[in-house]
Design a protein around this motif. Structure first.
Motif, PDB file in Angstrom:
ATOM      1  N   THR A 321       0.844  -1.212   0.000  1.00 46.79           N
ATOM      2  CA  THR A 321       0.000   0.000   0.000  1.00 46.79           C
ATOM      3  C   THR A 321       0.874   1.256   0.000  1.00 46.79           C
ATOM      4  OG1 THR A 321      -0.216  -0.148   2.407  1.00 46.79           O
ATOM      5  CG2 THR A 321      -2.029  -1.033   1.106  1.00 46.79           C
ATOM      6  N   LYS A 322       2.022   1.175   0.670  1.00 44.59           N
ATOM      7  CA  LYS A 322       2.926   2.342   0.675  1.00 44.59           C
ATOM      8  C   LYS A 322       3.369   2.669  -0.752  1.00 44.59           C
ATOM      9  CE  LYS A 322       7.597   3.558   2.239  1.00 44.59           C
ATOM     10  NZ  LYS A 322       8.619   2.754   1.575  1.00 44.59           N
ATOM     11  N   HIS A 323       3.848   1.679  -1.461  1.00 44.33           N
ATOM     12  CA  HIS A 323       4.325   1.951  -2.813  1.00 44.33           C
ATOM     13  C   HIS A 323       3.176   2.333  -3.745  1.00 44.33           C
ATOM     14  CE1 HIS A 323       8.285   1.001  -1.562  1.00 44.33           C
ATOM     15  NE2 HIS A 323       7.988  -0.255  -1.255  1.00 44.33           N
ATOM     16  N   ALA A 324       2.031   1.714  -3.540  1.00 40.59           N
ATOM     17  CA  ALA A 324       0.869   2.091  -4.360  1.00 40.59           C
ATOM     18  C   ALA A 324       0.548   3.572  -4.132  1.00 40.59           C
ATOM     19  CB  ALA A 324      -0.329   1.215  -4.015  1.00 40.59           C
ATOM     20  N   ASN A 325       0.545   3.972  -2.867  1.00 39.06           N
ATOM     21  CA  ASN A 325       0.185   5.362  -2.569  1.00 39.06           C
ATOM     22  C   ASN A 325       1.253   6.367  -3.016  1.00 39.06           C
ATOM     23  OD1 ASN A 325      -2.469   5.275  -1.540  1.00 39.06           O
ATOM     24  ND2 ASN A 325      -1.719   4.348   0.358  1.00 39.06           N
TER      25      ASN A 325
END
Ligand code: GLA
Length: 386
Positions: A321-325
C-alpha cells in the motif's frame, strides 16, 4: 470451463440420470469500513467476478459427497448428527452450512458437489464466505425451492463461521456475497442490515486488487483478539453513555468520550472504529458525487488507521500500500478485508495500469522477496445458479 468441471464431476462421482446443476458465488472486496461490521458500523463492499463454482447433483444416501479441484482432501460426510471434525478440513464449511440450514427450519438432503474456486487462497477476499453462501444456495435450490432468502443465506453463512468454524467474524462478507449487485457497491448498515446500492462508477479511474501473495489464516490471526478488544472498549464506554449499543453509535461530535478509555491499546482500537465509520459515510457520498479524488483520500486515511490504530496490516500489506500510494497516478490504496496479509485495493488512473504494476511490483519484491499479483476484476452479482 464449465465443460471441464462437468467432466471432472462425472469422473469423480460417476454418471446417472439425475440432473447436474451449476452455481457460482463471488468473492468480495471492501472499499472502506474495515473491522467495523462487528461494531455496528456501516461498510461498503462489492462482490467481484472471481469466486467459487459448484456442480451439484442430488443423491439418495443423505450424504454430502464433496470434491474440490483446489484442495486434495475430499470425502463423504453424513448429514445425521452434524458436528465439526478437524479431519474434515475445508469440508467443515459445507457441513456447517448444512447444519444451520436445518436449524433454521429448512430441508437438507444428500448432494454430490464438485467445487472449484479461482480466488487466491488465504488472500483475504473471503473464499470461506464464498463457499458458505454457495453451498447454502445449492441446498436452497435443490431442497427448498429457493425459499431461503438471500439475507437468511447470509445469516446461515455467518452462523457457520461463528459457531461451527470458530471465527467470530461479522456479517459483511456473507451479506455482500449473497446480495451483491453487478457494477454496484453496497452500503450496508451492520446495525440493522439495511442496505443501499451505489453505482460503482470511478469515472476515468479503475480499481485494482493488490494481492501480496502472503497467506493469511483468519482463524489463527488476531481477528478474534481485535474483536474482544472492541467489546472491551464498548464495555468501558457504556459506563459513561449507557445508551450506546455498539462502538459505531458514537457520533463524530462525541469523540472526547474516547478519552475515558485509559488503556492506550483499547483506546486506539475504539478510535479506529468510530472514525472509520464516519469515513464510510463520506466515502459513499464521494462516490455518489463522482468525487473520486476524495474517495481516494479516504482510502488512504482508512489504511493509516488500520495500520497505526487497529494494527491489522503487517509488513506485506504495508509495503504494497505504501508503494501504491507513492505512485503518481494512484488516488488511494488500502488493505481490504481482515488484514494481517492478503490483499489491498487501489484506485488508479485508467490508463496507468502497466506502469503501476511495474512500479509497485518491483518495490514490493525488493521489500519482501515475494511477487505481488495485480488483479483487475469487474463488480459482480451475488450468488446464483448458472
Ligand atoms: C473479515 C470478516 C468480516 C470483517 C472483515 C474486516 O473479512 O469476515 O466480517 O470483519 O474481516 O472488516
Amino acid at each position: 470451463m464449465l465443460e471441464n468441471l462437468l467432466k471432472e464431476f462425472k469422473n469423480h462421482f460417476g454418471e446417472n440420470d439425475k440432473e447436474i446443476r451449476e452455481y457460482f458465488a463471488p468473492s468480495r472486496i471492501n472499499i472502506i469500513g474495515e473491522h467495523i461490521d462487528y461494531n455496528g458500523g456501516k461498510v461498503f463492499p462489492c462482490a467481484i467476478e472471481i469466486g467459487t463454482y459448484a456442480l451439484a447433483r442430488k443423491n439418495d444416501d443423505n450424504l454430502l459427497r464433496l470434491k474440490s479441484l483446489n484442495i486434495e482432501k475430499s470425502g463423504e460426510l453424513s448429514l445425521e448428527n452434524i458436528e465439526n471434525n478437524p479431519e474434515n478440513d475445508w469440508m467443515n464449511f459445507p457441513l456447517g452450512v448444512a447444519k444451520f440450514v436445518q436449524e433454521e427450519g429448512y430441508n437438507i438432503g444428500g448432494l454430490d458437489i464438485l467445487i472449484y474456486g479461482n480466488i487466491p487462497n488465504g488472500s483475504g477476499l473471503s473464499s470461506s464466505a464464498s463457499l458458505e453462501i454457495l453451498i447454502g444456495e445449492v441446498f436452497n435450490d435443490f431442497y427448498n425451492d429457493g425459499k431461503i432468502s438471500r439475507k437468511e443465506l447470509a445469516l446461515i453463512g455467518k452462523s457457520t463461521e461463528n459457531k461451527f468454524i470458530g471465527v467470530n467474524s461479522g456479517i459483511m462478507d456473507q451479506f455482500i456475497i449473497a446480495l451483491g449487485k453487478k457494477e454496484h457497491a453496497m452500503l450496508l448498515d451492520t446495525n440493522n442490515l439495511e442496505y443501499e446500492y451505489y453505482p460503482f462508477d470511478l469515472k476515468d479511474n479503475k480499481l485494482v486488487i493488490l494481492n501480496t501473495n502472503k497467506r493469511r489464516e483468519l482463524k489463527d490471526s488476531k481477528y478474534n483478539e481485535r474483536r474482544a478488544e472492541s467489546d472491551k472498549a464498548l464495555e468501558i464506554l457504556r459506563e459513561y453513555k449507557p445508551s450506546i449499543k455498539a462502538l459505531c453509535d458514537i457520533d463524530e461530535s462525541e469523540l472526547d468520550l474516547l478519552d475515558k478509555i485509559e488503556d492506550p491499546i483499547i483506546r486506539k482500537r475504539a478510535t479506529h472504529a468510530v472514525k472509520e465509520n464516519h469515513r464510510v459515510a463520506k466515502a459513499a457520498k464521494a462516490l455518489k458525487d463522482g468525487d473520486i479524488e476524495l474517495l481516494g483520500e479516504l482510502l488512504v486515511k482508512s489504511n493509516d488507521s488500520l495500520r497505526d490504530l487497529y494494527e491489522v496490516t503487517g509488513p506485506h500489506l504495508d509495503s504494497i500500500t505504501k508503494h501504491a500510494n507513492e505512485f503518481k497516478d494512484c488516488l488511494g490504496a488500502r488493505m481490504t478485508g481482515a488484514g494481517f496479509a492478503g490483499c489491498g485495493i487501489a484506485i488508479i488512473k485508467e490508463d496507468s495500469f502497466d506502469e503501476f504494476v511495474e512500479y509497485v511490483g518491483k518495490r514490493y519484491t525488493e521489500d519482501t522477496g515475494l511477487v505481488a499479483e495485480f488483479i483487475q476484476s469487474g463488480i459482480d452479482d451475488g450468488v446464483r445458479r448458472l
